[in-house]
Design a protein around this motif. Structure first.
Motif, PDB file in Angstrom:
ATOM      1  N   ALA A  58     -13.844  -2.882   3.386  1.00 18.17           N
ATOM      2  CA  ALA A  58     -12.883  -3.466   2.754  1.00 18.17           C
ATOM      3  C   ALA A  58     -12.949  -3.407   1.141  1.00 18.17           C
ATOM      4  N   ARG A  59     -12.463  -3.639   0.372  1.00 21.24           N
ATOM      5  CA  ARG A  59     -12.489  -3.296  -1.273  1.00 21.24           C
ATOM      6  C   ARG A  59     -13.302  -4.554  -1.810  1.00 21.24           C
ATOM      7  N   TRP A  60     -14.179  -4.006  -3.042  1.00 23.78           N
ATOM      8  CA  TRP A  60     -15.067  -5.052  -3.421  1.00 23.78           C
ATOM      9  C   TRP A  60     -15.227  -4.856  -4.952  1.00 23.78           C
ATOM     10  N   LEU A  61     -15.104  -6.082  -5.621  1.00 21.87           N
ATOM     11  CA  LEU A  61     -15.374  -5.964  -6.859  1.00 21.87           C
ATOM     12  C   LEU A  61     -16.596  -6.560  -7.471  1.00 21.87           C
ATOM     13  N   ARG A  62     -17.025  -6.578  -8.932  1.00 20.54           N
ATOM     14  CA  ARG A  62     -18.050  -7.213  -9.069  1.00 20.54           C
ATOM     15  C   ARG A  62     -17.899  -8.175 -10.375  1.00 20.54           C
ATOM     16  N   LEU A  63     -18.383  -9.343 -10.396  1.00 23.28           N
ATOM     17  CA  LEU A  63     -18.098 -10.222 -11.728  1.00 23.28           C
ATOM     18  C   LEU A  63     -19.324 -10.394 -12.369  1.00 23.28           C
ATOM     19  N   ALA A  64     -19.663 -11.695 -12.488  1.00 19.54           N
ATOM     20  CA  ALA A  64     -20.860 -11.776 -13.370  1.00 19.54           C
ATOM     21  C   ALA A  64     -22.160 -11.572 -12.887  1.00 19.54           C
ATOM     22  N   THR A  65     -22.492 -11.979 -11.778  1.00 17.07           N
ATOM     23  CA  THR A  65     -23.841 -11.580 -11.208  1.00 17.07           C
ATOM     24  C   THR A  65     -24.085 -10.140 -10.536  1.00 17.07           C
ATOM     25  N   GLY A  66     -23.164  -9.586 -10.063  1.00 24.30           N
ATOM     26  CA  GLY A  66     -23.116  -8.252  -9.633  1.00 24.30           C
ATOM     27  C   GLY A  66     -23.230  -8.104  -8.032  1.00 24.30           C
ATOM     28  N   ALA A  67     -23.033  -9.479  -7.455  1.00 25.60           N
ATOM     29  CA  ALA A  67     -22.749  -9.751  -6.082  1.00 25.60           C
ATOM     30  C   ALA A  67     -21.445  -8.950  -5.557  1.00 25.60           C
ATOM     31  N   PRO A  68     -21.236  -8.585  -4.371  1.00 24.50           N
ATOM     32  CA  PRO A  68     -20.035  -7.963  -4.038  1.00 24.50           C
ATOM     33  C   PRO A  68     -18.935  -9.124  -3.890  1.00 24.50           C
ATOM     34  N   VAL A  69     -17.616  -8.869  -4.382  1.00 27.21           N
ATOM     35  CA  VAL A  69     -16.776  -9.789  -4.214  1.00 27.21           C
ATOM     36  C   VAL A  69     -15.632  -9.224  -3.638  1.00 27.21           C
ATOM     37  N   LEU A  70     -15.047  -9.968  -2.517  1.00 23.71           N
ATOM     38  CA  LEU A  70     -14.142  -9.461  -1.643  1.00 23.71           C
ATOM     39  C   LEU A  70     -12.681  -9.396  -2.382  1.00 23.71           C
ATOM     40  N   GLU A  71     -12.220  -8.435  -2.747  1.00 22.57           N
ATOM     41  CA  GLU A  71     -10.908  -8.363  -3.533  1.00 22.57           C
ATOM     42  C   GLU A  71      -9.887  -9.219  -3.200  1.00 22.57           C
ATOM     43  N   SER A  72      -9.616  -9.129  -1.627  1.00 20.99           N
ATOM     44  CA  SER A  72      -8.590 -10.110  -1.207  1.00 20.99           C
ATOM     45  C   SER A  72      -9.026 -11.299  -0.414  1.00 20.99           C
ATOM     46  N   ALA A  73     -10.236 -11.860  -0.861  1.00 19.91           N
ATOM     47  CA  ALA A  73     -10.478 -13.158  -0.600  1.00 19.91           C
ATOM     48  C   ALA A  73      -9.593 -14.102  -1.032  1.00 19.91           C
ATOM     49  N   ALA A  74      -9.413 -15.172  -0.388  1.00 20.86           N
ATOM     50  CA  ALA A  74      -8.646 -16.411  -0.511  1.00 20.86           C
ATOM     51  C   ALA A  74      -9.064 -16.688  -2.150  1.00 20.86           C
ATOM     52  N   ALA A  75     -10.401 -16.974  -2.215  1.00 16.46           N
ATOM     53  CA  ALA A  75     -11.333 -17.413  -3.256  1.00 16.46           C
ATOM     54  C   ALA A  75     -12.482 -16.926  -3.021  1.00 16.46           C
TER      55      ALA A  75
END
Ligand code: FMN
Length: 164
Positions: free
Chosen positions: A103-120
């Protein structure tokens, strides 16, 4: 109440199988790279300040990574993510790099992987850890939120996945 009374573990597990819950991938990032596991034991604590909890088996190979990094992201899956749930529950024995490659992942405040297509996605610091029986309970302060598609959710109920 009789304090010696403890419900039977198998009855507890059967009863819990009837308590439907959303399916999430919990991620962290640390010196060993990105790590993640599938979890349904996620619960809101309070919105003031925004706080949630995650229960993680202490025997999980990834538990030390979360204890060390003190950050995690709760990625709420949609019905389209069922094929991600298995690999992140160690089904198929994919490496962490292979799992994250799905899947594709982003980074926000903490640097933990964020799933781009997650509902939230709830990007958190782990502020308190309580060890209870077999599990670590992570109390997490929410530092950033990512909202993906508000589409049908993925629920685990009766030991099976359901679209809702
Ligand atoms: C639908 C589903 C929900 C799960 N929920 C949790 C959970 O809330 N907490 C947990 O520790 N493990 C949960 N698991 C199991 C973990 O995903 C699995 O044991 C873990 O990835 C194994 O990690 P290990 O191979 O590193 O030990 C769940 C698995 C599935 C399929």
């Amino acid at each position: 109440m009789d304090e010696n009374y403890v419900a039977d573990k198998n009855a507890y597990r059967e009863a819990m199988s009837r308590l439907g819950a959303a399916v999430n991938i919990i991620t962290t990032a640390g010196i060993d790279g990105d790590t993640g596991f599938t979890a349904s034991a996620v619960c809101s604590v309070t919105d003031d300040p925004p706080t949630l909890l995650v229960c993680m088996n202490r025997a999980s190979k990834s538990n030390p990574a979360f204890q060390a990094s003190k950050i995690l992201c709760v990625n709420v899956l949609t019905h389209e993510h069922q094929e991600l749930s298995g690999p992140f529950a160690s089904i198929g024995n994919l490496t962490m790099a292979e799992r994250f490659g799905l899947a594709r992942w982003l980074r926000l405040a903490t640097g933990a992987p964020v799933l781009e297509s997650a509902a939230a996605a709830f990007d958190c610091t782990i502020d308190q850890i309580h060890e209870i029986g077999t599990h670590s309970v992570f109390f997490c302060g929410v530092r950033a939120i990512h909202l993906g598609p508000a589409t049908a959710g993925l629920i685990y109920h009766g030991r099976a996945y359901h679209r809702i």
